[in-house]
Enzyme design. Structure first.
Site, short mmCIF file in Angstrom:
data_model
loop_
_atom_site.label_atom_id
_atom_site.label_comp_id
_atom_site.label_asym_id
_atom_site.label_seq_id
_atom_site.Cartn_x
_atom_site.Cartn_y
_atom_site.Cartn_z
N THR A 176 4.84 -6.43 5.43
CA THR A 176 5.54 -5.34 6.11
C THR A 176 4.68 -4.08 6.13
O THR A 176 4.63 -3.35 7.12
CB THR A 176 6.86 -5.05 5.36
N HIS B 246 3.89 -16.18 8.42
CA HIS B 246 3.57 -16.70 7.09
C HIS B 246 3.11 -18.15 7.19
O HIS B 246 2.91 -18.79 6.16
CB HIS B 246 4.79 -16.67 6.17
N SER C 146 8.20 -11.18 -6.79
CA SER C 146 8.73 -10.59 -5.57
C SER C 146 9.48 -11.64 -4.73
O SER C 146 10.53 -11.37 -4.15
CB SER C 146 7.58 -9.97 -4.77
N LEU D 58 2.88 5.46 5.45
CA LEU D 58 2.78 4.14 4.82
C LEU D 58 3.03 4.17 3.31
O LEU D 58 2.95 3.13 2.65
CB LEU D 58 1.39 3.54 5.07
N GLU E 154 7.34 5.39 -0.92
CA GLU E 154 8.55 6.22 -0.83
C GLU E 154 8.98 6.39 0.62
O GLU E 154 10.15 6.27 0.97
CB GLU E 154 8.29 7.60 -1.46
N SER E 155 7.99 6.67 1.48
CA SER E 155 8.31 6.89 2.88
C SER E 155 8.84 5.61 3.52
O SER E 155 9.83 5.62 4.26
CB SER E 155 7.05 7.41 3.59
P1 A3P Z 1 7.67 -5.92 -4.67
O1 A3P Z 1 8.81 -6.89 -4.53
O2 A3P Z 1 6.70 -6.34 -5.74
O3 A3P Z 1 8.11 -4.51 -4.83
P2 A3P Z 1 6.27 -8.53 2.24
O4 A3P Z 1 6.36 -7.41 3.21
O5 A3P Z 1 5.09 -9.42 2.42
O6 A3P Z 1 7.57 -9.26 2.12
O7 A3P Z 1 5.99 -7.87 0.80
C1 A3P Z 1 6.99 -7.13 0.15
C2 A3P Z 1 6.37 -6.48 -1.07
O8 A3P Z 1 5.54 -5.40 -0.62
C3 A3P Z 1 7.41 -5.88 -1.99
O9 A3P Z 1 6.84 -5.98 -3.30
C4 A3P Z 1 7.48 -4.46 -1.47
O10 A3P Z 1 8.01 -3.54 -2.39
C5 A3P Z 1 6.00 -4.19 -1.22
N1 A3P Z 1 5.76 -3.07 -0.30
C6 A3P Z 1 6.26 -2.87 0.92
N2 A3P Z 1 5.85 -1.71 1.43
C7 A3P Z 1 5.05 -1.15 0.50
C8 A3P Z 1 4.31 0.09 0.42
N3 A3P Z 1 4.35 0.98 1.40
N4 A3P Z 1 3.60 0.33 -0.70
C9 A3P Z 1 3.57 -0.58 -1.72
N5 A3P Z 1 4.24 -1.73 -1.70
C10 A3P Z 1 4.98 -2.02 -0.61
#
Ligand code: A3P
Length: 307
Positions: free
Chosen positions: A46, A111, A141, A228, A231-232
């Site tokens: 994401t 994926h 995760s 990116l 928090e945002s």
């Molecule tokens: P965690 O569950 O370890 O917090 P995907 O998008 O491949 O499903 O991955 C999701 C993971 O990416 C989650 O990890 C999510 O919190 C983390 N994630 C998404 N956006 C993020 C960002 N801007 N910075 C850091 N981690 C991010």
């Protein structure tokens, strides 16, 4: 071979549906100006998708904030929902059709493991960005993801055992990563990691922008990195998946305990709080076995692979 048989034995009615769907994915018409974001689930998909979509779309924050990322940058999958009936019930579309209907330049997320991807990726050669993440953080995760989206109510240990047995959706995390690691020098492939994005987001933005032939001035770079930040993104309903989660909420019965949001922790190494020493050992062994005879470099995780 193609990862389908493990899930639906040929005798099942569902098998024919998957075979048909997998064939449609394999035959998908690829466009030269597509940008593909390929990952094993939970590896920062994401996050990278948002970066890529903005780079490809001239930093159009207005659209990025007002249209769900799932629409701007759709998800090509074999789907848990490949039958029309299941799709309708779950209120989700046909992902091949969605990708086919998208206006160019398309940003596509998938994926699917290498062998299930469209064949034309290797003749048309669009830009492909692969993001890998340490297997232990992926495991934790993915466990939370299963609780959030699929109503998983089992123990975390059982989930981790399933991951090690490669019977979770999309199969083996290491095989997935290594297939793309081997292709990392192809001119149309960029390989990066979640850990690298955490360590040096501006560096990865710059690398990705160069790869996509975009230039950013320092103000644009700063604005994009702010957009990116964890928090945002957590507070941005267009990417936080809270709208999709709200739709699914009714389906999640039987789960005890807290359900964590999609934007959960966003850290490197937070698995340490969730994985027992016994599971840690098993994942280390699994990793060691999978990486033997490869030159894969574990990002910041040397100490994690000492079994
Ligand atoms: P965690 O569950 O370890 O917090 P995907 O998008 O491949 O499903 O991955 C999701 C993971 O990416 C989650 O990890 C999510 O919190 C983390 N994630 C998404 N956006 C993020 C960002 N801007 N910075 C850091 N981690 C991010």
């Amino acid at each position: 071979g193609d990862g389908i048989i493990k899930v639906w034995p040929p005798g099942c009615a569902m098998f024919a549906e998957y075979r048909n769907y997998a064939d449609r994915v394999r035959r998908l018409a690829v466009r030269e100006d597509d940008v593909w974001v390929v990952t094993y689930p939970k590896s920062g998909t994401t996050w990278m998708q948002e970066m890529v979509w903005l780079l490809v779309n001239n930093l159009d924050y207005k659209t990025a904030r007002s249209i769900l990322q799932t629409e701007r940058s759709p998800y090509l999958e074999i789907g848990c929902w490949v039958t029309e009936a299941a799709r309708t019930k779950a209120n989700i579309g046909d992902s091949v059709r969605e990708v086919e209907m998208l206006k160019s330049p398309r940003c596509i997320k998938t994926h699917l493991p290498l062998q299930m991807l469209p064949e034309q990726l290797w003749t048309v050669r669009p830009k492909i960005i692969y993001v890998a993440r340490d297997a232990k953080d992926v495991a934790v995760s993915y466990y939370h993801h299963h609780r959030l989206f699929f109503g998983y109510a089992g123990s975390s240990e059982d989930f981790f055992e399933a991951l090690l047995a490669e019977i979770v959706p999309y199969g083996s995390v290491w095989d997935h990563i290594l297939d793309f690691w081997k292709l990392r020098h192809e001119p149309n492939v960029m390989f990066t990691t979640y850990e690298e994005m955490k360590k040096d987001l501006p560096g990865v933005v710059k690398q990705t922008a160069d790869f996509l032939n975009c230039t950013l001035n320092s103000e644009e770079m700063k604005q994009l990195c702010d957009h990116l930040s964890f928090e945002s993104m957590k507070n941005n309903p267009s990417v936080s998946h809270e709208i999709e989660v709200a739709k699914l909420r009714g389906m999640q019965t039987n789960i005890n305990g807290e359900i964590q949001p999609f934007m959960r922790k966003g850290e490197v190494g937070s698995w340490k709080q969730d994985i027992t020493p016994e599971i840690e050992k098993k994942i280390n062994l699994y990793t060691k076995m999978k990486l033997a005879d490869t030159d894969y470099v574990l990002p910041f995780t040397k100490e994690n692979c000492t079994a």
